[in-house]
Design an enzyme around this catalytic site. Structure first.
Site: not given
Length: 124
Positions: A87-89, A91, A116
């Site tokens: 995951f990131c901020q 997508g 996130y």
């Protein structure tokens, strides 16, 4: 490509993933990878996630297990691990990380499409 669902289903997936997280990375257990920058992860992340910035991910996944352990203080994921969730901020980097991991043979790689941002909204 399979991705973690968004919305209620995505939040439920994350609750399960966090509940079964393990630093050992045993098969059948979810492992969470935060692929944002170190600064972003230091500001807050999903509990139990291992931060490996997407810019380092390819070299990290190709390291010998002992070198990975020394650098990240965690067991290197195995190719056969079933639930590797990136995951990131927002997508995009999570999707990039999932695709990279799959290209290296990690067939259990998944992307949390809600990222996130969604987890943070749902946790409260």
């Amino acid at each position: 490509m399979l991705q973690a669902p968004r919305g209620r289903a995505g939040a439920a997936l994350w609750r399960r993933a966090v509940a079964v997280r393990t630093m050992a990375g045993a098969s059948g257990r979810a492992r969470l990878f935060d692929v944002r920058s170190r600064e972003e992860a230091a500001a807050g992340t999903i509990p139990g996630a291992l931060n490996i910035p997407v810019s380092e991910l390819e070299s990290a996944l190709q390291m010998e297990p002992a070198a990975f352990q020394a650098l990240y203080s965690a067991e290197k994921p195995k190719l056969e691990d079933e639930h590797l969730i990136f995951f990131c901020q927002m997508g995009k980097r999570g999707l990039q990380a999932m695709q990279l991991a799959r290209s290296l043979g990690y067939t259990g790689a998944r992307n949390y499409a809600g990222a996130y941002r969604e987890w943070l909204e749902k946790k409260g």
